[in-house]
Motif scaffolding. Sequence first.
Motif, PDB file in Angstrom:
ATOM      1  N   ASP A 389       0.869  -1.151   0.097  1.00 23.27           N
ATOM      2  CA  ASP A 389      -0.174  -0.166  -0.123  1.00 23.27           C
ATOM      3  C   ASP A 389       0.774   1.274  -0.244  1.00 23.27           C
ATOM      4  O   ASP A 389       0.542   2.337  -0.756  1.00 23.27           O
ATOM      5  CB  ASP A 389      -0.940  -0.042   1.128  1.00 23.27           C
ATOM      6  CG  ASP A 389      -1.916  -1.091   1.031  1.00 23.27           C
ATOM      7  OD1 ASP A 389      -2.328  -1.438   0.021  1.00 23.27           O
ATOM      8  OD2 ASP A 389      -2.551  -1.178   2.283  1.00 23.27           O
ATOM      9  N   GLU A 390       1.893   1.185   0.720  1.00 25.80           N
ATOM     10  CA  GLU A 390       2.708   2.348   0.899  1.00 25.80           C
ATOM     11  C   GLU A 390       3.397   2.517  -0.489  1.00 25.80           C
ATOM     12  O   GLU A 390       3.555   3.976  -0.957  1.00 25.80           O
ATOM     13  CB  GLU A 390       3.966   1.911   2.006  1.00 25.80           C
ATOM     14  CG  GLU A 390       3.423   2.256   3.346  1.00 25.80           C
ATOM     15  CD  GLU A 390       4.325   1.938   4.340  1.00 25.80           C
ATOM     16  OE1 GLU A 390       5.559   1.659   4.062  1.00 25.80           O
ATOM     17  OE2 GLU A 390       3.983   1.725   5.454  1.00 25.80           O
ATOM     18  N   LEU A 394       3.130   6.018  -2.719  1.00 26.71           N
ATOM     19  CA  LEU A 394       4.309   6.765  -3.156  1.00 26.71           C
ATOM     20  C   LEU A 394       4.393   6.975  -4.697  1.00 26.71           C
ATOM     21  O   LEU A 394       4.757   7.769  -5.072  1.00 26.71           O
ATOM     22  CB  LEU A 394       5.650   6.041  -2.652  1.00 26.71           C
ATOM     23  CG  LEU A 394       6.815   6.509  -3.112  1.00 26.71           C
ATOM     24  CD1 LEU A 394       7.093   7.882  -2.297  1.00 26.71           C
ATOM     25  CD2 LEU A 394       8.073   5.934  -2.382  1.00 26.71           C
ATOM     26  N   SER A 395       3.886   5.839  -5.269  1.00 26.74           N
ATOM     27  CA  SER A 395       3.938   5.990  -6.952  1.00 26.74           C
ATOM     28  C   SER A 395       3.069   6.854  -7.337  1.00 26.74           C
ATOM     29  O   SER A 395       3.148   7.740  -8.185  1.00 26.74           O
ATOM     30  CB  SER A 395       3.603   4.691  -7.410  1.00 26.74           C
ATOM     31  OG  SER A 395       3.508   4.627  -8.797  1.00 26.74           O
ATOM     32  N   GLU A 396       1.768   6.904  -6.320  1.00 24.36           N
ATOM     33  CA  GLU A 396       0.811   7.792  -7.086  1.00 24.36           C
ATOM     34  C   GLU A 396       1.209   9.230  -6.860  1.00 24.36           C
ATOM     35  O   GLU A 396       0.900  10.200  -7.440  1.00 24.36           O
ATOM     36  CB  GLU A 396      -0.601   7.493  -6.281  1.00 24.36           C
ATOM     37  CG  GLU A 396      -1.311   6.367  -6.926  1.00 24.36           C
ATOM     38  CD  GLU A 396      -2.601   5.706  -6.234  1.00 24.36           C
ATOM     39  OE1 GLU A 396      -2.524   6.410  -4.847  1.00 24.36           O
ATOM     40  OE2 GLU A 396      -3.094   4.770  -6.332  1.00 24.36           O
ATOM     41  N   ASP A 397       1.827   9.601  -5.768  1.00 14.99           N
ATOM     42  CA  ASP A 397       2.207  10.872  -5.262  1.00 14.99           C
ATOM     43  C   ASP A 397       3.230  11.369  -6.110  1.00 14.99           C
ATOM     44  O   ASP A 397       3.194  12.534  -6.593  1.00 14.99           O
ATOM     45  CB  ASP A 397       2.742  11.020  -4.012  1.00 14.99           C
ATOM     46  CG  ASP A 397       1.514  10.660  -2.781  1.00 14.99           C
ATOM     47  OD1 ASP A 397       0.552  10.983  -3.247  1.00 14.99           O
ATOM     48  OD2 ASP A 397       2.024  10.333  -1.513  1.00 14.99           O
ATOM     49  N   GLN A 398       4.186  10.420  -6.615  1.00 14.12           N
ATOM     50  CA  GLN A 398       5.303  10.813  -7.565  1.00 14.12           C
ATOM     51  C   GLN A 398       4.654  11.139  -8.885  1.00 14.12           C
ATOM     52  O   GLN A 398       5.084  12.181  -9.377  1.00 14.12           O
ATOM     53  CB  GLN A 398       6.306   9.714  -7.606  1.00 14.12           C
ATOM     54  CG  GLN A 398       7.093   9.579  -6.266  1.00 14.12           C
ATOM     55  CD  GLN A 398       8.154   8.686  -6.693  1.00 14.12           C
ATOM     56  OE1 GLN A 398       8.097   7.906  -7.309  1.00 14.12           O
ATOM     57  NE2 GLN A 398       9.144   8.644  -5.777  1.00 14.12           N
ATOM     58  N   ARG A 399       3.687  10.453  -9.447  1.00 10.89           N
ATOM     59  CA  ARG A 399       3.050  10.654 -10.728  1.00 10.89           C
ATOM     60  C   ARG A 399       2.224  12.132 -10.677  1.00 10.89           C
ATOM     61  O   ARG A 399       2.363  12.700 -11.638  1.00 10.89           O
ATOM     62  CB  ARG A 399       1.904   9.732 -11.008  1.00 10.89           C
ATOM     63  CG  ARG A 399       2.714   8.430 -11.694  1.00 10.89           C
ATOM     64  CD  ARG A 399       1.626   7.471 -12.145  1.00 10.89           C
ATOM     65  NE  ARG A 399       0.587   7.009 -11.502  1.00 10.89           N
ATOM     66  CZ  ARG A 399       0.842   5.802 -10.684  1.00 10.89           C
ATOM     67  NH1 ARG A 399       1.970   5.226 -10.454  1.00 10.89           N
ATOM     68  NH2 ARG A 399      -0.416   5.564  -9.805  1.00 10.89           N
ATOM     69  N   THR A 400       1.608  12.287  -9.408  1.00  9.11           N
ATOM     70  CA  THR A 400       0.941  13.700  -9.378  1.00  9.11           C
ATOM     71  C   THR A 400       2.020  14.693  -9.401  1.00  9.11           C
ATOM     72  O   THR A 400       1.682  15.619 -10.120  1.00  9.11           O
ATOM     73  CB  THR A 400       0.196  13.474  -7.939  1.00  9.11           C
ATOM     74  OG1 THR A 400      -0.745  12.678  -8.189  1.00  9.11           O
ATOM     75  CG2 THR A 400      -0.810  14.784  -7.974  1.00  9.11           C
TER      76      THR A 400
END
Length: 659
Positions: A389-390, A394-400
Amino acid sequence: MALVHRGAWRLVTPLLRVARTNPALFLQRRHASKQFKDQKKELKPKPKINKQKVEIKQKMTVKELARAMNRDFDHVVEALLNTSVDVDELEPDSVLDQVWVKEVVSRSGMKFRWAKLSETRERPNKDATRPDKHTESLRKSQIVATEAGGITQHIGAFSVQLASGEAMTFLDTPGHAAFSSMRARGASATDIVVLVVAADDGVMEQTVESIRHARTAGVPIIVAVNKCDKPQADPERVKKELLSHDVICEEFGGDIQAIHVSALQGDGLVELTEAVVALAEVLELKAEPDGLMEGLVIESRNDKGKGPVSTALVQRGALRRGAVLVSGRAWAKVRFMFDENDSVLKEAGPSRPVQVSGWRELPSAGEEILEVETEQRAREVVAYRQYLDEQQRLSEDQRTIAANREAHLQEYREQREELGHLSWRQRRRALYQKNKDAFALRPKEWGQEEADPGDVDGSVETLLNVLDSYDAQDECELKLIHFGTGDITETDVNLAHTFSGSVYGFNVAVPRPVQQVALKKDVPLRLHSVIYKLIEELQQELSLKRPPITTETILGEANVLMIFEVSEGKKKVPVAGCRVQRGVLDKKHSFRVLRGKQVLWEGSLSALKHHKDEVSSVKVGMDCGLSADGNVDFSPGDIVQCYEQQDRPQTTSWTPPGF
């Protein structure tokens, strides 16, 4: 000065004499001196300290920091002693600010580095899964109805004992909304859908939706035409209406059974259960009673006496007391098991609904339940799933962040191209006119040199990405009037004063003359060296800009029974004789008079009496007489409400990615 020069001359003189009289001896001595110094360095090398490196991340808990440092919880608490952190309030799941995470690592003699998705070592797969192949399969039967005459529906899942000795398990799914959510959580766990259609109403919208979900899940249907005891019932019409939705009953050449029932009278229920059993035999629905338990969470709740409790449906194997279960990111060691009647169970086999007590945390409805061998194995599974989940977050935050950065850079390039023929002062003035907003931001340059003073460096870009994530919607508007690098100037203060804004500085200084100007013009200077603190203060300022929310609480209600008049001097005052139906009528609060749904009057009371005594309040069941502070035409049957209004502050819902 003379003594120093003389001393220096005496030290140098012997060396000069040797060099003049015997140059070879001078070079020999010089070479020997150099060799002695090199040997001295080799004998006493400087010890090289290899500090342990600790990977840190945003929103790190005390437990996660201790695990990353290979230390325990107490070590982190001790490292935070003599700081502003209230260590007495710390729990393993307490989230630490970034500055305190770094402080703990530094005090422990270690070095920190930020964890990146590309650098994070992939953990070995510790998850628990179902076996790849099942020799047999089990699914649960499902009835889309609330009427099940005489059968308890205490926990949302219940068993029916048939005359033949067989048992059937049903899930209580009243209405199409619940059926939709059940289908969304996993319709693959369903074997047979009993579609209940009222014989007097016919096919309704919820019936069509239930059919669609059953078709999508690939689950066979049995039609139960209910309420056949009513005079206006027309079962044949129902079956004809189902034809248009591709539900073809056996009477019309299809393969779907249709049973006429009356849940109220109990008619047809035996035939319905027989139809379900017959279809189950045709489908060869069987279960494996041996091996580790597999199941599904039907619902979960916190029980005052039992703690976290889940309603589980055993699908394979047998569940026994003491078993260790994993569901999602929660695990349990089964302490007690209960059936739908709260009777204690020692064992629950396949297709048995059971209440499970012993969860460390509540599992989510619809989650798969798997039994594992030990508590250590359960902790490994939960830790691995949390790790996944982490990584996803983290991947979603970096893409955003990457998307926001690219959009901002593109906009910046377009602005530079559009204003490229102007000088940097003219370009900045043009940007002021284009972005007349109410917020000033001036982070400090982080060593990146640009030819154009107006260029955006890394720190400015980071903060702009954060601000881009703000979406006003119904909240207050956040506008940016200016940004740049370097210390805060008087121009920044004047701009903020013009637009009634604030100046935020990140790792910058404010010269004393600028401070005096800001103080004179009442412009807030909000300076920070930690980005999290800057965002927190910005969130607080946004919250203060929002208007408070007014909430109303009804304290009591009374019915007007009769109207009479009393004399106050030469004036006749109308008085309503009332009886309090609920709550309390308190004279110090506000009142309103309702006639049906219409509000006749709102205000305060001039008098409130119980019998002949003037009182401040009357409770439920008491009679009273009241008169309004104003002209009110009371009438028997009116409702008098006592209410209280309170204002509470609003807080912004904005949380930037990664904060």
